[in-house]
Write an enzyme that holds these catalytic residues in place. Structure first.
Site, PDB file in Angstrom:
ATOM      1  N   TYR A  33       0.670  -1.185  -0.033  1.00 49.96           N
ATOM      2  CA  TYR A  33       0.066  -0.109  -0.011  1.00 49.96           C
ATOM      3  C   TYR A  33       0.833   1.212   0.123  1.00 49.96           C
ATOM      4  O   TYR A  33       2.153   1.178   0.181  1.00 49.96           O
ATOM      5  CB  TYR A  33      -0.900   0.110   1.198  1.00 49.96           C
ATOM      6  CG  TYR A  33      -0.252   0.238   2.485  1.00 49.96           C
ATOM      7  CD1 TYR A  33       0.483  -0.571   3.231  1.00 49.96           C
ATOM      8  CD2 TYR A  33      -0.517   1.573   3.084  1.00 49.96           C
ATOM      9  CE1 TYR A  33       1.155  -0.318   4.487  1.00 49.96           C
ATOM     10  CE2 TYR A  33      -0.064   1.817   4.222  1.00 49.96           C
ATOM     11  CZ  TYR A  33       1.024   1.044   4.971  1.00 49.96           C
ATOM     12  OH  TYR A  33       1.386   1.151   6.281  1.00 49.96           O
ATOM     13  N   LYS A 149       6.455  -1.828   1.803  1.00 51.67           N
ATOM     14  CA  LYS A 149       5.249  -1.239   2.643  1.00 51.67           C
ATOM     15  C   LYS A 149       4.155  -2.348   2.400  1.00 51.67           C
ATOM     16  O   LYS A 149       3.224  -2.178   1.621  1.00 51.67           O
ATOM     17  CB  LYS A 149       5.048  -0.054   2.083  1.00 51.67           C
ATOM     18  CG  LYS A 149       4.189   0.768   2.710  1.00 51.67           C
ATOM     19  CD  LYS A 149       4.150   2.492   2.521  1.00 51.67           C
ATOM     20  CE  LYS A 149       3.281   3.220   3.046  1.00 51.67           C
ATOM     21  NZ  LYS A 149       3.249   3.001   4.510  1.00 51.67           N
ATOM     22  N   GLU A 182      11.754   2.475  14.317  1.00 52.06           N
ATOM     23  CA  GLU A 182      10.730   3.471  13.898  1.00 52.06           C
ATOM     24  C   GLU A 182       9.542   3.454  14.723  1.00 52.06           C
ATOM     25  O   GLU A 182       9.570   2.574  15.512  1.00 52.06           O
ATOM     26  CB  GLU A 182      10.519   3.618  12.199  1.00 52.06           C
ATOM     27  CG  GLU A 182       9.860   2.190  11.909  1.00 52.06           C
ATOM     28  CD  GLU A 182       9.779   1.878  10.615  1.00 52.06           C
ATOM     29  OE1 GLU A 182       9.577   2.932   9.845  1.00 52.06           O
ATOM     30  OE2 GLU A 182       9.384   0.762  10.166  1.00 52.06           O
ATOM     31  N   LEU A 207      11.015   1.557   7.275  1.00 51.92           N
ATOM     32  CA  LEU A 207      10.277   1.757   5.955  1.00 51.92           C
ATOM     33  C   LEU A 207      11.262   3.212   5.584  1.00 51.92           C
ATOM     34  O   LEU A 207      11.220   4.010   6.404  1.00 51.92           O
ATOM     35  CB  LEU A 207       8.967   2.172   6.102  1.00 51.92           C
ATOM     36  CG  LEU A 207       8.362   2.420   4.595  1.00 51.92           C
ATOM     37  CD1 LEU A 207       8.252   1.427   3.732  1.00 51.92           C
ATOM     38  CD2 LEU A 207       6.879   2.995   4.857  1.00 51.92           C
TER      39      LEU A 207
HETATM   40  N1  PDD Z   1       2.639   5.091   7.265  1.00 49.52           N
HETATM   41  N2  PDD Z   1       7.127   3.766   8.797  1.00 49.52           N
HETATM   42  C1  PDD Z   1       6.243   3.025   8.784  1.00 49.52           C
HETATM   43  C2  PDD Z   1       6.132   1.843   9.482  1.00 49.52           C
HETATM   44  C3  PDD Z   1       4.909   3.649   8.270  1.00 49.52           C
HETATM   45  O1  PDD Z   1       3.843   2.851   8.260  1.00 49.52           O
HETATM   46  C4  PDD Z   1       5.014   5.018   7.441  1.00 49.52           C
HETATM   47  C5  PDD Z   1       3.990   5.561   6.937  1.00 49.52           C
HETATM   48  C6  PDD Z   1       6.308   5.665   7.655  1.00 49.52           C
HETATM   49  C7  PDD Z   1       6.338   7.124   6.878  1.00 49.52           C
HETATM   50  O2  PDD Z   1       6.539   6.908   5.666  1.00 49.52           O
HETATM   51  P1  PDD Z   1       5.909   8.223   4.714  1.00 49.52           P
HETATM   52  O3  PDD Z   1       6.732   9.333   5.186  1.00 49.52           O
HETATM   53  O4  PDD Z   1       6.292   7.626   3.323  1.00 49.52           O
HETATM   54  O5  PDD Z   1       4.643   8.263   5.117  1.00 49.52           O
HETATM   55  C8  PDD Z   1       7.304   4.996   8.275  1.00 49.52           C
HETATM   56  C9  PDD Z   1       1.380   5.576   6.529  1.00 49.52           C
HETATM   57  C10 PDD Z   1       1.275   6.969   6.560  1.00 49.52           C
HETATM   58  C11 PDD Z   1       0.285   4.755   7.280  1.00 49.52           C
HETATM   59  O6  PDD Z   1       0.504   3.484   7.412  1.00 49.52           O
HETATM   60  O7  PDD Z   1      -0.752   5.451   7.302  1.00 49.52           O
END
Ligand code: PDD
Length: 285
Positions: A33, A149, A182, A207
């Protein structure tokens, strides 16, 4: 106005939007996703999100369901049909529908695609940034490829719930060696007593956040020092500031970790400046 979702070729009212019971995303989390921020009706950093999507799909050998340009049209269409000014757009691609079997289905099985969009409350987001959030830490019990992801988010779900039950907003995962990886759905940063920004290096243990990458540009433009390396909770407790980055929250200050106050317990100037400056470095379209 009723919300509209895109499901495998059709735009449908959300209440009628459903996937097959043998969708592999549903049965095995055999799907990936992306979440993009929407601002002024435009997608933020779509190019980078689609690059990461293609990487995730490639690692799992799932096909793109359509050409990238067509996918972009669907994303924009869902945003437009839901009249999203400020919010997020979500897309999920899975290995398709097939009789339940752990092994991959026949190659010709069409991958599935779902896109939804929803508004976010800007005032509420700004209010939580101005207050800062509390986080707890938890052992990182996720699989070894969280750089992909995938929708396999059960440890993240349990971590977020544990945080809420302990009166916090989010959880920071800590690996077996005691290093922070994270947050449950965001990347973690600290600002050391010397003013250096620190966030874990990219490997298979985090991620590679798009917001993290774009925040690096804002950090460089402000002439701040940045170190991509692992850090422990002890270092975070002594930090001047802490924050998390993600597409839905951009830069969100952290003011306590496991009940310990970070800095003076208020959102720090570095985090708030990065939050303000972020969109000068992001792409909108
Ligand atoms: N999540 N780490 C994890 C485990 C994440 O699920 C996300 C983002 C990030 C940050 O990635 P980005 O900056 O590309 O959004 C880091 C999304 C927002 C979610 O699951 O809703």
């Amino acid at each position: 106005m009723s919300r509209i979702a895109y499901v495998n070729g059709r735009y449908l009212p959300l209440r009628d939007a459903a996937v097959h019971v043998e969708d592999r995303g549903y049965q095995f989390a055999d799907s990936v996703y992306e979440v993009c921020e929407v601002r002024d009706g435009q997608l933020i950093d779509e190019r980078r999100h689609l690059d990461r999507l293609e990487r995730s799909l490639g690692e799992l050998r799932i096909r793109m369901p359509m050409a990238r340009a067509a996918l972009s049209v669907v994303l924009h269409e869902v945003v437009a049909r839901n009249r999203i000014g400020y919010g997020t757009v979500y897309l999920q691609i899975g290995r398709g529908v097939a009789r339940r079997d752990h092994a991959f289905p026949p190659l010709q099985t069409p991958p599935s695609l779902v896109v939804t969009a929803r508004p976010l409350n800007r005032a509420r987001n700004e209010a939580s940034a101005e207050k800062g959030i509390a986080v707890i830490s938890l052992p990182d019990n996720r699989w070894g490829r969280v750089d992909i992801k995938t929708t396999g988010l059960l440890p993240n779900v349990l971590a977020r719930q544990a945080a809420i039950e302990q009166g916090a907003r989010d959880a920071w995962f800590v690996d077996r060696d005691g290093f922070v990886t994270e947050a449950a759905s965001a990347n973690a940063f600290i600002v050391t007593a010397h003013g250096t920004l620190v966030t874990r290096q990219v490997d298979h243990g985090i991620l590679r956040g798009i917001t993290r990458t774009v925040t690096f540009e804002a950090i460089k433009a402000q002439g701040l020092a940045l170190e991509e390396r692992a850090f422990k909770l002890e270092e975070a407790y002594k930090a001047r500031e802490a924050f998390v980055t993600s597409a839905s929250q951009i830069v969100l200050p952290v003011v306590t970790i496991n009940g310990r106050t970070i800095g003076d317990g208020k959102p720090g100037p570095v985090a708030m400046a990065l939050r303000r400056e972020f969109h000068r470095f992001a792409e909108a379209g």
